[in-house]
Design a protein around this motif. Sequence first.
Motif, PDB file in Angstrom:
ATOM      1  N   GLY A 107      41.217  47.246  39.462  1.00 22.98           N
ATOM      2  CA  GLY A 107      40.163  47.867  40.255  1.00 22.98           C
ATOM      3  C   GLY A 107      40.158  47.473  41.719  1.00 22.98           C
ATOM      4  N   PHE A 108      41.225  46.841  42.184  1.00 18.58           N
ATOM      5  CA  PHE A 108      41.292  46.430  43.577  1.00 18.58           C
ATOM      6  C   PHE A 108      41.555  47.638  44.475  1.00 18.58           C
ATOM      7  CE2 PHE A 108      43.091  41.911  42.574  1.00 18.58           C
ATOM      8  CZ  PHE A 108      41.971  41.625  41.825  1.00 18.58           C
ATOM      9  N   SER A 109      41.049  47.569  45.676  1.00 13.11           N
ATOM     10  CA  SER A 109      41.345  48.598  46.670  1.00 13.11           C
ATOM     11  C   SER A 109      42.754  48.354  47.217  1.00 13.11           C
ATOM     12  CB  SER A 109      40.339  48.538  47.814  1.00 13.11           C
ATOM     13  OG  SER A 109      40.538  47.350  48.574  1.00 13.11           O
ATOM     14  N   LEU A 110      43.312  49.377  47.853  1.00 13.44           N
ATOM     15  CA  LEU A 110      44.633  49.190  48.466  1.00 13.44           C
ATOM     16  C   LEU A 110      44.580  48.137  49.569  1.00 13.44           C
ATOM     17  CD1 LEU A 110      46.220  52.754  48.646  1.00 13.44           C
ATOM     18  CD2 LEU A 110      46.804  50.871  47.118  1.00 13.44           C
ATOM     19  N   ALA A 111      43.462  48.060  50.273  1.00 12.25           N
ATOM     20  CA  ALA A 111      43.319  47.041  51.322  1.00 12.25           C
ATOM     21  C   ALA A 111      43.368  45.637  50.715  1.00 12.25           C
ATOM     22  CB  ALA A 111      42.021  47.251  52.093  1.00 12.25           C
ATOM     23  N   GLU A 112      42.699  45.450  49.585  1.00 13.36           N
ATOM     24  CA  GLU A 112      42.735  44.144  48.925  1.00 13.36           C
ATOM     25  C   GLU A 112      44.135  43.834  48.417  1.00 13.36           C
ATOM     26  OE1 GLU A 112      38.282  43.677  47.022  1.00 13.36           O
ATOM     27  OE2 GLU A 112      39.628  45.162  46.136  1.00 13.36           O
ATOM     28  N   ILE A 120      47.041  33.182  45.785  1.00 14.89           N
ATOM     29  CA  ILE A 120      46.411  33.014  44.479  1.00 14.89           C
ATOM     30  C   ILE A 120      44.907  32.824  44.633  1.00 14.89           C
ATOM     31  CG2 ILE A 120      46.252  31.497  42.461  1.00 14.89           C
ATOM     32  CD1 ILE A 120      49.326  31.065  42.792  1.00 14.89           C
ATOM     33  N   GLN A 121      44.496  32.053  45.623  1.00 14.05           N
ATOM     34  CA  GLN A 121      43.057  31.854  45.861  1.00 14.05           C
ATOM     35  C   GLN A 121      42.375  33.187  46.162  1.00 14.05           C
ATOM     36  OE1 GLN A 121      41.168  29.103  45.403  1.00 14.05           O
ATOM     37  NE2 GLN A 121      39.448  30.472  45.802  1.00 14.05           N
ATOM     38  N   ARG A 122      42.980  34.004  47.001  1.00 18.88           N
ATOM     39  CA  ARG A 122      42.404  35.314  47.333  1.00 18.88           C
ATOM     40  C   ARG A 122      42.376  36.208  46.101  1.00 18.88           C
ATOM     41  NH1 ARG A 122      38.764  38.258  48.746  1.00 18.88           N
ATOM     42  NH2 ARG A 122      39.229  40.171  49.867  1.00 18.88           N
ATOM     43  N   LEU A 123      43.418  36.154  45.292  1.00 22.01           N
ATOM     44  CA  LEU A 123      43.453  36.912  44.047  1.00 22.01           C
ATOM     45  C   LEU A 123      42.276  36.531  43.157  1.00 22.01           C
ATOM     46  CD1 LEU A 123      44.846  38.779  41.931  1.00 22.01           C
ATOM     47  CD2 LEU A 123      46.146  36.749  41.223  1.00 22.01           C
ATOM     48  N   LEU A 124      42.030  35.232  43.012  1.00 18.91           N
ATOM     49  CA  LEU A 124      40.913  34.766  42.184  1.00 18.91           C
ATOM     50  C   LEU A 124      39.570  35.227  42.738  1.00 18.91           C
ATOM     51  CD1 LEU A 124      42.182  31.177  41.329  1.00 18.91           C
ATOM     52  CD2 LEU A 124      42.106  33.181  39.808  1.00 18.91           C
ATOM     53  N   GLU A 125      39.436  35.240  44.055  1.00 16.83           N
ATOM     54  CA  GLU A 125      38.199  35.728  44.673  1.00 16.83           C
ATOM     55  C   GLU A 125      37.982  37.208  44.370  1.00 16.83           C
ATOM     56  OE1 GLU A 125      38.744  34.831  48.816  1.00 16.83           O
ATOM     57  OE2 GLU A 125      38.553  32.659  48.491  1.00 16.83           O
ATOM     58  N   CYS A 126      39.039  37.989  44.497  1.00 13.80           N
ATOM     59  CA  CYS A 126      38.945  39.433  44.206  1.00 13.80           C
ATOM     60  C   CYS A 126      38.608  39.675  42.742  1.00 13.80           C
ATOM     61  CB  CYS A 126      40.243  40.147  44.580  1.00 13.80           C
ATOM     62  SG  CYS A 126      40.503  40.337  46.353  1.00 13.80           S
ATOM     63  N   ILE A 127      39.243  38.919  41.862  1.00 10.00           N
ATOM     64  CA  ILE A 127      38.952  39.074  40.432  1.00 10.00           C
ATOM     65  C   ILE A 127      37.491  38.750  40.158  1.00 10.00           C
ATOM     66  CG2 ILE A 127      39.362  38.040  38.156  1.00 10.00           C
ATOM     67  CD1 ILE A 127      42.353  37.902  38.936  1.00 10.00           C
ATOM     68  N   ALA A 128      36.982  37.658  40.729  1.00 12.81           N
ATOM     69  CA  ALA A 128      35.581  37.277  40.502  1.00 12.81           C
ATOM     70  C   ALA A 128      34.634  38.363  40.992  1.00 12.81           C
ATOM     71  CB  ALA A 128      35.284  35.946  41.197  1.00 12.81           C
ATOM     72  N   HIS A 143      35.239  41.642  41.393  1.00 18.24           N
ATOM     73  CA  HIS A 143      35.334  42.836  40.562  1.00 18.24           C
ATOM     74  C   HIS A 143      34.786  42.592  39.159  1.00 18.24           C
ATOM     75  CE1 HIS A 143      37.365  45.631  43.269  1.00 18.24           C
ATOM     76  NE2 HIS A 143      37.876  44.545  43.811  1.00 18.24           N
ATOM     77  N   ARG A 144      34.987  41.392  38.627  1.00 12.76           N
ATOM     78  CA  ARG A 144      34.436  41.050  37.317  1.00 12.76           C
ATOM     79  C   ARG A 144      32.918  41.119  37.358  1.00 12.76           C
ATOM     80  NH1 ARG A 144      36.721  35.923  35.088  1.00 12.76           N
ATOM     81  NH2 ARG A 144      38.231  37.335  34.181  1.00 12.76           N
ATOM     82  N   SER A 145      32.347  40.589  38.416  1.00  9.96           N
ATOM     83  CA  SER A 145      30.888  40.617  38.568  1.00  9.96           C
ATOM     84  C   SER A 145      30.362  42.049  38.565  1.00  9.96           C
ATOM     85  CB  SER A 145      30.504  39.905  39.867  1.00  9.96           C
ATOM     86  OG  SER A 145      29.130  40.016  40.097  1.00  9.96           O
TER      87      SER A 145
END
Length: 128
Positions: A61-66, A84-92, A94-96
Amino acid sequence: MNEQGLYSITELTHEFGITTRTLRFYEGKNLLNPHREGRKRLYTSRDRARLVLILRGKRLGFSLAEIREIIEMYDLEPGESGQIQRLLECIAKHRSKLVEKREDIDEILSEMARVTAVASQRLDELKK
């Protein structure tokens, strides 16, 4: 893949079950950068790896910008750890959002069940 470790557009579209239009779209967004031999596009192993990340990001569900930001972080400081840190932030994030949507759906389904029960009961009363 040919002897130089390059992939054709056909190979990638078949491998990942996507269209040539999809690959060209990602090229247009500068997410992939194939080599050209005349009209032929040849993708490197790096392009293939980026495509894996793009498709995974889209499924999450990430945007192309992300997706672009995460991919490009690999070559910048702090490198892979920052990526990896940014990936985890994006996952959190979108999960929320998904958890919130699921709660909304559960609430709507419960309300539908209540309305259905009341309406069915009333319909039974009217039939008597």
